[in-house]
Design a protein around this motif. Structure first.
Motif, mmCIF file in Angstrom:
data_model
loop_
_atom_site.group_PDB
_atom_site.id
_atom_site.type_symbol
_atom_site.label_atom_id
_atom_site.label_comp_id
_atom_site.label_asym_id
_atom_site.label_seq_id
_atom_site.Cartn_x
_atom_site.Cartn_y
_atom_site.Cartn_z
ATOM 1 N N PRO A 37 41.554 -35.331 -45.151
ATOM 2 C CA PRO A 37 41.211 -36.734 -45.362
ATOM 3 C C PRO A 37 40.496 -37.306 -44.143
ATOM 4 C CG PRO A 37 43.516 -36.512 -44.779
ATOM 5 C CD PRO A 37 42.982 -35.112 -44.955
ATOM 6 N N PHE A 38 40.010 -38.529 -44.290
ATOM 7 C CA PHE A 38 39.341 -39.184 -43.171
ATOM 8 C C PHE A 38 40.317 -39.335 -42.005
ATOM 9 C CE2 PHE A 38 36.891 -40.859 -46.836
ATOM 10 C CZ PHE A 38 35.638 -40.374 -46.473
ATOM 11 N N LYS A 39 39.840 -39.065 -40.797
ATOM 12 C CA LYS A 39 40.704 -39.083 -39.622
ATOM 13 C C LYS A 39 41.024 -40.491 -39.152
ATOM 14 C CE LYS A 39 39.161 -34.583 -37.837
ATOM 15 N NZ LYS A 39 38.525 -33.868 -36.695
ATOM 16 N N THR A 40 40.045 -41.386 -39.246
ATOM 17 C CA THR A 40 40.220 -42.720 -38.675
ATOM 18 C C THR A 40 39.924 -43.802 -39.701
ATOM 19 O OG1 THR A 40 39.550 -41.900 -36.491
ATOM 20 C CG2 THR A 40 39.508 -44.291 -36.832
ATOM 21 N N HIS A 206 51.814 -43.991 -60.305
ATOM 22 C CA HIS A 206 51.471 -42.649 -59.817
ATOM 23 C C HIS A 206 51.111 -41.725 -60.981
ATOM 24 C CE1 HIS A 206 52.218 -38.502 -58.491
ATOM 25 N NE2 HIS A 206 51.897 -38.914 -57.281
ATOM 26 N N ASP A 207 51.984 -41.618 -61.975
ATOM 27 C CA ASP A 207 51.720 -40.747 -63.116
ATOM 28 C C ASP A 207 50.638 -41.318 -64.022
ATOM 29 O OD1 ASP A 207 53.649 -39.031 -62.172
ATOM 30 O OD2 ASP A 207 55.212 -39.718 -63.534
ATOM 31 N N PHE A 208 50.571 -42.642 -64.112
ATOM 32 C CA PHE A 208 49.567 -43.298 -64.945
ATOM 33 C C PHE A 208 48.166 -42.975 -64.431
ATOM 34 C CE2 PHE A 208 47.109 -46.486 -66.991
ATOM 35 C CZ PHE A 208 47.836 -46.960 -68.079
ATOM 36 N N THR A 226 44.746 -32.788 -53.820
ATOM 37 C CA THR A 226 43.631 -33.722 -53.959
ATOM 38 C C THR A 226 44.106 -35.040 -54.552
ATOM 39 O OG1 THR A 226 42.018 -31.927 -54.224
ATOM 40 C CG2 THR A 226 41.391 -34.085 -55.070
ATOM 41 N N TYR A 227 44.928 -34.948 -55.595
ATOM 42 C CA TYR A 227 45.413 -36.169 -56.213
ATOM 43 C C TYR A 227 46.347 -36.949 -55.291
ATOM 44 C CZ TYR A 227 47.692 -39.541 -59.104
ATOM 45 O OH TYR A 227 48.182 -40.738 -59.572
ATOM 46 N N GLU A 228 47.303 -36.272 -54.685
ATOM 47 C CA GLU A 228 48.290 -36.950 -53.850
ATOM 48 C C GLU A 228 47.650 -37.661 -52.663
ATOM 49 O OE1 GLU A 228 51.274 -37.500 -54.662
ATOM 50 O OE2 GLU A 228 51.401 -36.146 -56.376
ATOM 51 N N ARG A 229 46.576 -37.091 -52.143
ATOM 52 C CA ARG A 229 45.884 -37.712 -51.012
ATOM 53 C C ARG A 229 45.382 -39.107 -51.377
ATOM 54 N NH1 ARG A 229 40.709 -34.503 -49.604
ATOM 55 N NH2 ARG A 229 40.153 -35.478 -51.582
ATOM 56 N N SER A 230 44.899 -39.262 -52.609
ATOM 57 C CA SER A 230 44.415 -40.568 -53.059
ATOM 58 C C SER A 230 45.531 -41.440 -53.625
ATOM 59 C CB SER A 230 43.323 -40.387 -54.119
ATOM 60 O OG SER A 230 42.145 -39.867 -53.554
ATOM 61 N N SER A 233 47.132 -44.319 -51.731
ATOM 62 C CA SER A 233 46.446 -45.606 -51.630
ATOM 63 C C SER A 233 46.883 -46.576 -52.716
ATOM 64 C CB SER A 233 44.927 -45.402 -51.701
ATOM 65 O OG SER A 233 44.465 -44.712 -50.570
ATOM 66 N N LEU A 234 47.418 -46.042 -53.810
ATOM 67 C CA LEU A 234 47.856 -46.890 -54.912
ATOM 68 C C LEU A 234 49.239 -47.484 -54.682
ATOM 69 C CD1 LEU A 234 46.666 -44.684 -57.911
ATOM 70 C CD2 LEU A 234 45.330 -46.188 -56.419
ATOM 71 N N ASP A 235 49.878 -47.069 -53.589
ATOM 72 C CA ASP A 235 51.169 -47.646 -53.226
ATOM 73 C C ASP A 235 51.020 -48.989 -52.515
ATOM 74 O OD1 ASP A 235 52.535 -45.489 -54.317
ATOM 75 O OD2 ASP A 235 52.582 -44.381 -52.427
#
Length: 334
Positions: A37-40, A206-208, A226-230, A233-235
């Protein structure tokens, strides 16, 4: 999962199976492991928000602003950014309101998701970063936001890359019924119109979101990393409220804020876009989207449409980063 919501698993599974029967699902396509993922992530106060954003590339390079969609995040561009910075661009990738580290400055602010609010956020971000003009590129909510800015503030836009083309709408347009197959694709919009849907998305986002990823990109076999990384952000504590607001506004179930009324009135006229534009579409986009012929005339400046083959779905920049980056570079040469 709450026991009250357990039966919804069967409903969602049925929706997926029904969608597959209508051609939403397709052949599999291999997906490599998720890149780092992006570092900064930087933060800046801009308008109503404390915006989390990526800022990479030469500080004096031409600016590109990349805008993500729902229910995704800035990591849609994790492979696009290095391609653009290598080409000499300064690349800004903000978390939209309700995502990642972006927060409302006022705890009592309305968690408004209407389109004009999202577009104003990006103008405010450009002002805060002292960016006069930029190339804008996006998909889904991000494409709609970029379209709106290009239509209402063309003096701030060098060029536009818009996946699925012209996405400017209005509450009046949203009242018009669609053919049954098209309405089926909007099942979640109607779900969000209910109190059950609001509660369901708050508890099960999360599942939705993962289900939406699969339906919208049926041939993209992303891995769990890949999914968990994004999904993180939905939290964001405002994510569900902004999401529900966006879809309820489209159906005319929310009025929006008075400060955006004049902008929404202008957008309801479906203004043309005059800046140089490349529209794009993946050949396997499972999400609702218009046909290119339906919107080509809305782009009155230099214009090109690109169909990206290979089983590419809705999240085009993450599924086909090279094609997306090439379009961003090319639009500056139209």
């Amino acid at each position: 999962m709450n026991n009250y919501l357990k039966p919804r698993r069967h409903t969602i599974a049925a929706a997926l199976a029904f969608a597959c029967a209508f051609g939403v699902a397709g052949a599999s396509q291999a997906q490599s492991a998720a890149p780092a993922p992006f570092k900064t992530i930087k933060q800046i106060h801009a308008g109503a928000l404390d915006v989390g954003y990526v800022d990479e590339g030469p500080a004096n390079g031409p600016v590109v602003i990349l805008l993500h969609g729902w229910p995704y995040d800035i990591n849609s561009y994790v492979d696009v950014v290095p391609l653009l910075t290598k080409a000499g661009y300064r690349v800004i990738v903000p978390h939209l309101r309700g995502y990642g580290s972006t927060r409302f400055l006022d705890a009592k602010a309305v968690r408004n998701g209407e389109p004009a609010a999202l577009a104003t956020d990006i103008i405010d971000l450009m002002d805060a970063l002292k960016i006069g003009k930029a190339t804008l590129a996006g998909y889904d909510w991000g494409a709609r936001t970029a379209d709106i800015i290009a239509a209402l503030w063309p003096q701030r836009v060098n060029g536009l890359v818009s996946v699925s083309g012209y996405l400017i709408g209005s509450q009046e347009a949203g009242k018009q019924p669609l053919p049954p197959a098209a309405e089926l694709q909007w099942w979640y919009q109607f779900y969000f119109a209910t109190e059950r849907g609001r509660l369901g998305y708050e508890k099960n986002h999360h599942d939705f979101a993962k289900l939406i990823w699969k339906l919208a990109s049926p041939q993209w076999k992303f891995d769990d990393a890949t999914y968990e990384r994004s999904a993180v952000s939905l939290d964001n504590p405002d994510h569900a409220a902004v999401t529900i607001s966006n879809y309820r506004w489209r159906l005319g179930l929310e009025q929006g804020e008075a400060k955006y009324a004049e902008l929404e009135t202008r957008l309801a006229q479906a203004p043309n876009i005059s800046v140089p534009t490349i529209t794009m579409e993946g050949d396997a986009n499972g999400a609702p989207h218009p046909e290119p012929a339906a919107y080509a005339k809305k782009f009155t400046g230099k214009y090109k449409h690109v169909l990206v083959p290979g089983g590419i779905g809705h999240n085009l920049p993450q599924e086909a980063p090279r094609a997306f980056a090439d379009a961003v570079i090319e639009v500056g040469r139209l």
